[in-house]
Design a protein around this motif. Structure first.
Motif, short mmCIF file in Angstrom:
data_model
loop_
_atom_site.label_atom_id
_atom_site.label_comp_id
_atom_site.label_asym_id
_atom_site.label_seq_id
_atom_site.Cartn_x
_atom_site.Cartn_y
_atom_site.Cartn_z
N PHE A 204 0.83 -1.19 0.00
CA PHE A 204 0.00 0.00 0.00
C PHE A 204 0.87 1.25 0.00
CE2 PHE A 204 -2.62 -3.29 1.91
CZ PHE A 204 -3.78 -3.15 1.18
N ALA A 205 0.35 2.32 -0.57
CA ALA A 205 1.06 3.60 -0.59
C ALA A 205 0.14 4.67 -0.02
CB ALA A 205 1.46 3.96 -2.01
N ASN A 206 0.72 5.71 0.54
CA ASN A 206 -0.06 6.78 1.16
C ASN A 206 -0.57 7.82 0.17
OD1 ASN A 206 0.16 5.74 3.77
ND2 ASN A 206 2.16 6.69 4.05
N SER A 207 -0.05 7.80 -1.05
CA SER A 207 -0.47 8.78 -2.06
C SER A 207 -0.20 8.21 -3.44
CB SER A 207 0.29 10.09 -1.89
OG SER A 207 1.66 9.92 -2.22
N VAL A 208 -0.74 8.87 -4.45
CA VAL A 208 -0.51 8.44 -5.83
C VAL A 208 0.97 8.61 -6.17
CG1 VAL A 208 -1.08 8.88 -8.25
CG2 VAL A 208 -2.87 8.97 -6.51
N GLU A 209 1.57 9.69 -5.71
CA GLU A 209 3.00 9.90 -6.00
C GLU A 209 3.85 8.84 -5.32
OE1 GLU A 209 6.42 13.36 -6.09
OE2 GLU A 209 4.55 13.77 -5.03
N ALA A 210 3.55 8.51 -4.08
CA ALA A 210 4.29 7.46 -3.38
C ALA A 210 4.14 6.12 -4.10
CB ALA A 210 3.82 7.34 -1.94
N CYS A 211 2.96 5.87 -4.62
CA CYS A 211 2.71 4.64 -5.39
C CYS A 211 3.58 4.60 -6.65
CB CYS A 211 1.23 4.56 -5.75
SG CYS A 211 0.79 3.12 -6.72
N CYS B 133 8.24 2.23 -9.44
CA CYS B 133 9.54 2.37 -10.12
C CYS B 133 10.63 1.62 -9.36
CB CYS B 133 9.92 3.84 -10.25
SG CYS B 133 8.90 4.77 -11.39
N LYS B 134 10.66 1.78 -8.05
CA LYS B 134 11.66 1.11 -7.23
C LYS B 134 11.55 -0.40 -7.41
CE LYS B 134 13.17 0.50 -2.49
NZ LYS B 134 12.72 0.36 -1.13
N ASN B 135 10.34 -0.93 -7.33
CA ASN B 135 10.14 -2.37 -7.52
C ASN B 135 10.57 -2.82 -8.91
OD1 ASN B 135 9.13 -2.65 -4.94
ND2 ASN B 135 6.99 -2.65 -5.58
N ASN C 172 7.44 -6.95 -18.16
CA ASN C 172 6.98 -5.61 -18.50
C ASN C 172 7.52 -5.21 -19.87
OD1 ASN C 172 6.98 -6.00 -15.64
ND2 ASN C 172 6.58 -3.83 -15.39
N LYS C 173 6.69 -4.55 -20.65
CA LYS C 173 7.13 -4.09 -21.97
C LYS C 173 7.83 -2.73 -21.89
CE LYS C 173 3.35 -6.40 -24.35
NZ LYS C 173 3.75 -7.54 -24.96
N GLU C 174 7.61 -2.00 -20.79
CA GLU C 174 8.24 -0.69 -20.62
C GLU C 174 8.32 -0.33 -19.14
OE1 GLU C 174 4.50 2.32 -21.25
OE2 GLU C 174 5.50 1.57 -23.03
N HIS C 175 9.08 0.71 -18.86
CA HIS C 175 9.22 1.24 -17.50
C HIS C 175 7.89 1.86 -17.08
CE1 HIS C 175 10.47 4.07 -14.37
NE2 HIS C 175 11.60 3.38 -14.28
N PRO C 176 7.54 1.80 -15.79
CA PRO C 176 6.31 2.44 -15.33
C PRO C 176 6.28 3.93 -15.70
CG PRO C 176 7.26 1.11 -13.58
CD PRO C 176 8.26 1.15 -14.69
N ARG C 177 5.13 4.39 -16.13
CA ARG C 177 4.97 5.81 -16.49
C ARG C 177 4.26 6.56 -15.36
NH1 ARG C 177 3.02 6.00 -22.77
NH2 ARG C 177 4.68 4.67 -23.58
N PRO C 178 4.61 7.83 -15.18
CA PRO C 178 3.89 8.62 -14.17
C PRO C 178 2.46 8.90 -14.65
CG PRO C 178 5.38 10.02 -15.40
CD PRO C 178 5.64 8.61 -15.86
N PRO C 179 1.57 9.20 -13.73
CA PRO C 179 0.19 9.53 -14.13
C PRO C 179 0.16 10.76 -15.03
CG PRO C 179 0.32 9.16 -11.76
CD PRO C 179 1.73 9.21 -12.28
N LYS C 180 -0.81 10.80 -15.93
CA LYS C 180 -0.97 11.97 -16.81
C LYS C 180 -1.16 13.22 -15.96
CE LYS C 180 -2.83 9.58 -20.77
NZ LYS C 180 -3.89 9.45 -21.75
N GLY C 181 -0.57 14.31 -16.43
CA GLY C 181 -0.70 15.58 -15.74
C GLY C 181 0.33 15.80 -14.64
N THR C 182 1.24 14.83 -14.46
CA THR C 182 2.30 15.01 -13.45
C THR C 182 3.65 15.11 -14.17
OG1 THR C 182 2.74 12.64 -13.17
CG2 THR C 182 0.99 13.60 -11.79
N ASP C 183 4.62 15.65 -13.46
CA ASP C 183 5.96 15.74 -14.02
C ASP C 183 6.94 14.90 -13.19
OD1 ASP C 183 5.99 17.30 -11.74
OD2 ASP C 183 6.95 19.03 -12.69
N TRP C 184 6.43 13.87 -12.52
CA TRP C 184 7.26 13.02 -11.68
C TRP C 184 8.21 12.21 -12.55
CZ3 TRP C 184 2.21 10.85 -9.27
CH2 TRP C 184 1.60 11.85 -8.49
N VAL C 185 9.42 12.00 -12.02
CA VAL C 185 10.41 11.18 -12.71
C VAL C 185 10.90 10.10 -11.76
CG1 VAL C 185 11.17 12.99 -14.30
CG2 VAL C 185 12.29 12.75 -12.09
#
Length: 73
Positions: free
Chosen positions: A17-24, A29-31, A43-56
């Motif tokens: 479980f994660a406390n937020s969408v960003e933490a998730c 990514c870490k996993n 997996n066919k690709e690296h996990p992508r951040p949710p649309k509308g975010t600039d998380w890396v």
């Protein structure tokens, strides 16, 4: 029985479980990296951040930075 014990990697999974969408996103990514990335996972690709975010992915950023430092000396 392999499905229950996790010996068949395709049928095994883990979750947390994660406390937020960003933490998730960062945990995903870490996993991804810790379980071997594209070389070891289905997996066919690296996990992508949710649309509308600039998380890396911090792991990708660290690897790129280290690679750049090695090339430039």
């Amino acid at each position: 029985m392999d499905k229950l014990t996790g010996k068949n990697k395709i049928n095994a999974f883990k979750y947390s479980f994660a406390n937020s969408v960003e933490a998730c996103f960062h945990k995903t990514c870490k996993n991804f990296h810790e379980f071997g990335g594209l070389k070891a996972l289905n997996n066919k690709e690296h996990p992508r951040p949710p649309k509308g975010t600039d998380w890396v992915c911090s792991r990708c950023t660290e690897e790129l930075t280290a690679s750049f430092k090695m090339k430039t000396g």
